[in-house]
Scaffold this active site. Structure first.
Site, PDB file in Angstrom:
ATOM      1  N   LYS A   1      95.228  40.278 -66.960  1.00  0.00           N
ATOM      2  CA  LYS A   1      93.866  40.649 -67.370  1.00  0.00           C
ATOM      3  C   LYS A   1      92.955  39.434 -67.298  1.00  0.00           C
ATOM      4  O   LYS A   1      91.848  39.490 -66.738  1.00  0.00           O
ATOM      5  CB  LYS A   1      93.893  41.221 -68.784  1.00  0.00           C
TER       6      LYS A   1
ATOM      7  N   LYS B   1      87.414  29.250 -71.092  1.00  0.00           N
ATOM      8  CA  LYS B   1      88.727  29.878 -71.201  1.00  0.00           C
ATOM      9  C   LYS B   1      89.273  30.205 -69.812  1.00  0.00           C
ATOM     10  O   LYS B   1      90.485  30.106 -69.568  1.00  0.00           O
ATOM     11  CB  LYS B   1      88.631  31.146 -72.055  1.00  0.00           C
TER      12      LYS B   1
ATOM     13  N   THR C   1      89.193  37.285 -75.319  1.00  0.00           N
ATOM     14  CA  THR C   1      89.042  36.750 -73.965  1.00  0.00           C
ATOM     15  C   THR C   1      88.447  37.860 -73.117  1.00  0.00           C
ATOM     16  O   THR C   1      89.104  38.851 -72.813  1.00  0.00           O
ATOM     17  CB  THR C   1      90.392  36.289 -73.397  1.00  0.00           C
TER      18      THR C   1
END
Length: 300
Positions: free
Chosen positions: A253, A185, A110
Site C-alpha cells: 500500500k 514517509k 500513512t
C-alpha cells in the site's frame, strides 16, 4: 501495550484529546496519551475495541468521530488509507463536524500527500488546523512510545500538538507545509524497500556459500553494512521467521503511494518499482501478513 511500560513522560499540561483508530499502532499510541495524564476519548470502527481500550486505560469511548472530538484541544488519528481517513474526517459524523474552533487534527495514517492537502483545506474552511504526521518505528515503536513522526502543515499547529504527541514519540519533527510529512514517509519507505532487498540477497548469497550467517552478520554489523534492518531482522530472516512486524500488504500500500507520487513529480524509482513487484510475489506465495523481511523467501 506491554505489561510493563518503560516509557517516562515529560511533564506537560493535561489536555482533552481524542484518538481515532485503535489498530496495532493506534491502540498503544492512545494508551501512551492516557498514561501521560491526558483525558482521552477514543473512537474505533469496531466499538468493542474502543470499549476494551477505555476499560484498560480508564478513558472514554465514543460512538462516532464527531462525538469523540467534542470539546477536544487535539484529535489524533491512525487509520488504514485515504478512504478510511476521509470516512472519519468528513461528513455529518466526521471529526471536523465535532471539533471546536482552533482545535488541531493530527493524522498519523500513512496516506497520500494529496489527501493531506485536501483535508487540510477542509479543516481550514472550518477554522481548524490539520497536521499530516505519518510515523516510523512499527508496532514495537508504538508500544514503547518511541515513534519517529514526520509532520507537515501549519507550524503553530505542529507546536500545539507536539507536547502531547511526545507521549508516544522519540522525535516529532516539522518538515514543511501540508503533505510534507507524507512525502517524507515515502522517502522512508523507498529507503527501507531497497535495504530489505539488499539484505535478503546478502543473506541468501551467504547461505548458498555455506557461511554461518549469524556470525557473518555479527561481524559486518559492526561496519559500513550495518542498518536497523540488519540489527532487527537479520536473525529472523536467517531463521525464516516472518509472523510478526510490518505486513507485506501494508508495505505494498505504501509503495503504491510512492509510485503514484513519483509519476506526478517525475522521480525515477527503478529499484523501488522492482521491489514492489517482488512484494507482489510474496503476496502470491501467501505472505500477505508476513513481515516485510519475508522478501528473502523469493530467493530460497
Amino acid at each position: 501495550m506491554p505489561s510493563t511500560n518503560p516509557k517516562t513522560y515529560d511533564p506537560t499540561p493535561s489536555r482533552k484529546v481524542a484518538f481515532l483508530g485503535l489498530g496495532v499502532m493506534g491502540f498503544p499510541m492512545a494508551g501512551h496519551l492516557a498514561l501521560a495524564g491526558h483525558q482521552v476519548t477514543v473512537y474505533n470502527r469496531s466499538a468493542a475495541k474502543a470499549q476494551a481500550w477505555a476499560g484498560e486505560f480508564k478513558g472514554q469511548s465514543a460512538a462516532t468521530p464527531r462525538e469523540a472530538a467534542a470539546g477536544c484541544d487535539l484529535v489524533f488519528c491512525c487509520v488504514g488509507n485515504d478512504d478510511d481517513l476521509r470516512s472519519v474526517v468528513l461528513g455529518a459524523d466526521g471529526v471536523l463536524a465535532g471539533m471546536k474552533p482552533g482545535a488541531v487534527f493530527v493524522d498519523h495514517t500513512t496516506a497520500s500527500a494529496d489527501v493531506a492537502r485536501e483535508l487540510s483545506a477542509a479543516a481550514a474552511a472550518k477554522g481548524l488546523k490539520f497536521v499530516d504526521a505519518p510515523v516510523s518505528g512499527g508496532q514495537a515503536g508504538a508500544q514503547n512510545g518511541l515513534l519517529t513522526v514526520m509532520c507537515g502543515g501549519d507550524k503553530a499547529a505542529f507546536e500545539a500538538a507536539r507536547p502531547a504527541a511526545m507521549a508516544f514519540s522519540r522525535a516529532f519533527t516539522h518538515l514543511g507545509p501540508s503533505g510534507a510529512g507524507q512525502l517524507a514517509k515515502m522517502v522512508n519507505q523507498i529507503a527501507i524497500a531497497g535495504l530489505v532487498q539488499g539484505l535478503s540477497e546478502a543473506i541468501a548469497f551467504g547461505q548458498k556459500a555455506g557461511l554461518d550467517m549469524a556470525q557473518v552478520l555479527e561481524v559486518i554489523g559492526k561496519g559500513a553494512a550495518q542498518s536497523w534492518q540488519m540489527d532487527n531482522r537479520g536473525k529472523t530472516m536467517i531463521e525464516g521467521k516472518f509472523d510478526f512486524g510490518f505486513a507485506v500488504d501494508w508495505m505494498r500500500k505504501d509503495l503504491g503511494l510512492v509510485l503514484d507520487e513519483a509519476k506526478r513529480n517525475g522521480a525515477r524509482l527503478p529499484v523501488t518499482a522492482l521491489v514492489d513487484q517482488f512484494y507482489a510475489d510474496v503476496q502470491n506465495q501467501g505472505g500477505r501478513r508476513w513481515d516485510t523481511s519475508s522478501l528473502i523467501t523469493r530467493l530460497k
